[in-house]
Design a protein around this motif. Structure first.
Motif, PDB file in Angstrom:
ATOM      1  N   THR A   8       0.745  -1.209   0.043  1.00 32.41           N
ATOM      2  CA  THR A   8       0.001   0.068   0.014  1.00 32.41           C
ATOM      3  C   THR A   8       0.700   1.348  -0.074  1.00 32.41           C
ATOM      4  OG1 THR A   8      -1.815   1.110   1.083  1.00 32.41           O
ATOM      5  CG2 THR A   8      -0.037  -0.053   2.348  1.00 32.41           C
ATOM      6  N   THR A   9       0.195   2.414  -0.151  1.00 26.40           N
ATOM      7  CA  THR A   9       0.985   3.729  -0.019  1.00 26.40           C
ATOM      8  C   THR A   9       0.217   4.481   0.844  1.00 26.40           C
ATOM      9  OG1 THR A   9       1.497   3.788  -2.288  1.00 26.40           O
ATOM     10  CG2 THR A   9       1.644   5.614  -1.439  1.00 26.40           C
ATOM     11  N   GLY A  11      -0.751   7.998   2.012  1.00 24.92           N
ATOM     12  CA  GLY A  11      -1.139   9.194   1.473  1.00 24.92           C
ATOM     13  C   GLY A  11      -0.482  10.556   2.032  1.00 24.92           C
ATOM     14  N   ALA A  12      -0.494  11.613   1.141  1.00 34.70           N
ATOM     15  CA  ALA A  12      -0.034  12.911   1.876  1.00 34.70           C
ATOM     16  C   ALA A  12      -0.559  13.338   3.098  1.00 34.70           C
ATOM     17  CB  ALA A  12      -0.049  13.886   0.657  1.00 34.70           C
ATOM     18  N   ASP A  13      -2.130  12.743   3.036  1.00 32.22           N
ATOM     19  CA  ASP A  13      -2.800  13.125   4.329  1.00 32.22           C
ATOM     20  C   ASP A  13      -2.663  12.098   5.441  1.00 32.22           C
ATOM     21  OD1 ASP A  13      -3.896  10.619   3.315  1.00 32.22           O
ATOM     22  OD2 ASP A  13      -5.835  11.388   3.091  1.00 32.22           O
ATOM     23  N   GLY A  14      -1.560  11.076   5.193  1.00 34.44           N
ATOM     24  CA  GLY A  14      -1.271  10.321   6.477  1.00 34.44           C
ATOM     25  C   GLY A  14      -2.245   8.978   6.510  1.00 34.44           C
ATOM     26  N   HIS A  15      -3.343   9.061   5.595  1.00 34.47           N
ATOM     27  CA  HIS A  15      -4.167   7.740   5.655  1.00 34.47           C
ATOM     28  C   HIS A  15      -3.614   6.587   4.802  1.00 34.47           C
ATOM     29  CE1 HIS A  15      -7.250  10.983   6.450  1.00 34.47           C
ATOM     30  NE2 HIS A  15      -7.220  10.180   7.693  1.00 34.47           N
ATOM     31  N   ILE A  16      -3.908   5.597   5.378  1.00 35.04           N
ATOM     32  CA  ILE A  16      -3.341   4.212   4.722  1.00 35.04           C
ATOM     33  C   ILE A  16      -4.628   3.640   3.921  1.00 35.04           C
ATOM     34  CG2 ILE A  16      -2.456   1.868   4.875  1.00 35.04           C
ATOM     35  CD1 ILE A  16      -0.988   2.917   7.479  1.00 35.04           C
ATOM     36  N   ARG A  17      -4.683   3.475   2.686  1.00 36.72           N
ATOM     37  CA  ARG A  17      -5.636   2.701   1.962  1.00 36.72           C
ATOM     38  C   ARG A  17      -5.389   1.317   1.636  1.00 36.72           C
ATOM     39  NH1 ARG A  17      -5.221   8.080   1.367  1.00 36.72           N
ATOM     40  NH2 ARG A  17      -7.103   9.318   1.557  1.00 36.72           N
ATOM     41  N   LEU A  18      -5.916   0.263   1.999  1.00 33.06           N
ATOM     42  CA  LEU A  18      -5.821  -1.105   1.739  1.00 33.06           C
ATOM     43  C   LEU A  18      -7.067  -1.556   0.826  1.00 33.06           C
ATOM     44  CD1 LEU A  18      -4.964  -2.396   5.218  1.00 33.06           C
ATOM     45  CD2 LEU A  18      -3.325  -1.828   3.549  1.00 33.06           C
ATOM     46  N   ASP A  19      -6.463  -2.272  -0.137  1.00 34.15           N
ATOM     47  CA  ASP A  19      -7.303  -3.154  -0.888  1.00 34.15           C
ATOM     48  C   ASP A  19      -7.595  -4.461  -0.359  1.00 34.15           C
ATOM     49  OD1 ASP A  19      -8.201  -1.245  -2.818  1.00 34.15           O
ATOM     50  OD2 ASP A  19      -6.411  -1.528  -3.892  1.00 34.15           O
ATOM     51  N   ILE A  35       4.447  -1.043   9.707  1.00 34.16           N
ATOM     52  CA  ILE A  35       4.979   0.067   8.886  1.00 34.16           C
ATOM     53  C   ILE A  35       6.462  -0.024   8.721  1.00 34.16           C
ATOM     54  CG2 ILE A  35       5.017   2.211   8.002  1.00 34.16           C
ATOM     55  CD1 ILE A  35       2.620   2.511   9.330  1.00 34.16           C
ATOM     56  N   ARG A  36       6.955  -0.463   7.581  1.00 37.51           N
ATOM     57  CA  ARG A  36       8.526  -0.339   7.205  1.00 37.51           C
ATOM     58  C   ARG A  36       8.767   0.170   5.943  1.00 37.51           C
ATOM     59  NH1 ARG A  36      10.053  -4.321   3.727  1.00 37.51           N
ATOM     60  NH2 ARG A  36       8.418  -6.086   3.769  1.00 37.51           N
ATOM     61  N   SER A  37       9.835   0.849   5.871  1.00 38.43           N
ATOM     62  CA  SER A  37      10.165   1.643   4.540  1.00 38.43           C
ATOM     63  C   SER A  37      10.326   0.469   3.377  1.00 38.43           C
ATOM     64  CB  SER A  37      11.436   2.490   4.493  1.00 38.43           C
ATOM     65  OG  SER A  37      11.815   2.702   3.398  1.00 38.43           O
ATOM     66  N   ALA A  38       9.581   0.809   2.403  1.00 39.03           N
ATOM     67  CA  ALA A  38       9.834  -0.069   1.029  1.00 39.03           C
ATOM     68  C   ALA A  38      11.214   0.036   0.380  1.00 39.03           C
ATOM     69  CB  ALA A  38       8.628   0.142   0.282  1.00 39.03           C
ATOM     70  N   GLU A  39      11.722   1.296   0.738  1.00 37.98           N
ATOM     71  CA  GLU A  39      13.112   1.437  -0.232  1.00 37.98           C
ATOM     72  C   GLU A  39      14.087   0.780   0.542  1.00 37.98           C
ATOM     73  OE1 GLU A  39      13.746   5.898  -0.087  1.00 37.98           O
ATOM     74  OE2 GLU A  39      11.519   6.065  -0.861  1.00 37.98           O
ATOM     75  N   PRO A  40      15.006   0.239  -0.249  1.00 43.17           N
ATOM     76  CA  PRO A  40      16.070  -0.634   0.075  1.00 43.17           C
ATOM     77  C   PRO A  40      17.059   0.336   1.244  1.00 43.17           C
ATOM     78  CG  PRO A  40      16.450  -0.077  -2.082  1.00 43.17           C
ATOM     79  CD  PRO A  40      15.090   0.245  -1.617  1.00 43.17           C
ATOM     80  N   ALA A  41      17.450  -0.021   2.208  1.00 44.08           N
ATOM     81  CA  ALA A  41      18.550   0.491   2.847  1.00 44.08           C
ATOM     82  C   ALA A  41      19.741   0.914   2.046  1.00 44.08           C
ATOM     83  CB  ALA A  41      18.875  -0.304   4.081  1.00 44.08           C
ATOM     84  N   VAL A  42      20.110   2.008   2.458  1.00 43.03           N
ATOM     85  CA  VAL A  42      21.472   2.522   1.862  1.00 43.03           C
ATOM     86  C   VAL A  42      22.562   2.036   2.699  1.00 43.03           C
ATOM     87  CG1 VAL A  42      22.670   4.680   1.420  1.00 43.03           C
ATOM     88  CG2 VAL A  42      20.256   4.849   1.065  1.00 43.03           C
TER      89      VAL A  42
END
Length: 73
Positions: A8-9, A11-19, A35-42
């Motif tokens: 999921t993503t 949103g800028a409003d801080g809401h999580i939307r799930l399908d 919640i964890r970052s979907a980006e790989p650790a640098v």
């Protein structure tokens, strides 16, 4: 207990939307959100990662000749 991984993503409003998959039965459910970052650790770069970079700038110039020229100035 069933574990379902959903992407999921936030949103800028801080809401999580799930399908939610339609295979889940309707009714009450306990939900745990991790919640964890979907980006790989640098990873920090090491000196060896920079070895040889920029060599095209110097081309065929001899290092000792360059140093001698600087000393002569």
């Amino acid at each position: 207990m069933e574990t379902i991984n959903l992407q999921t993503t936030i949103g800028a409003d801080g809401h999580i939307r799930l399908d939610v998959p339609s295979a889940l039965p309707p009714g009450p459910a306990d939900v745990v959100v991790v919640i964890r970052s979907a980006e790989p650790a640098v990873q920090p770069l090491r000196w060896a990662d920079y070895y040889g970079r920029g060599k095209e700038i110097w081309g065929a110039e001899d290092a000792q000749e360059y140093v001698n020229r600087l000393r002569d100035e």
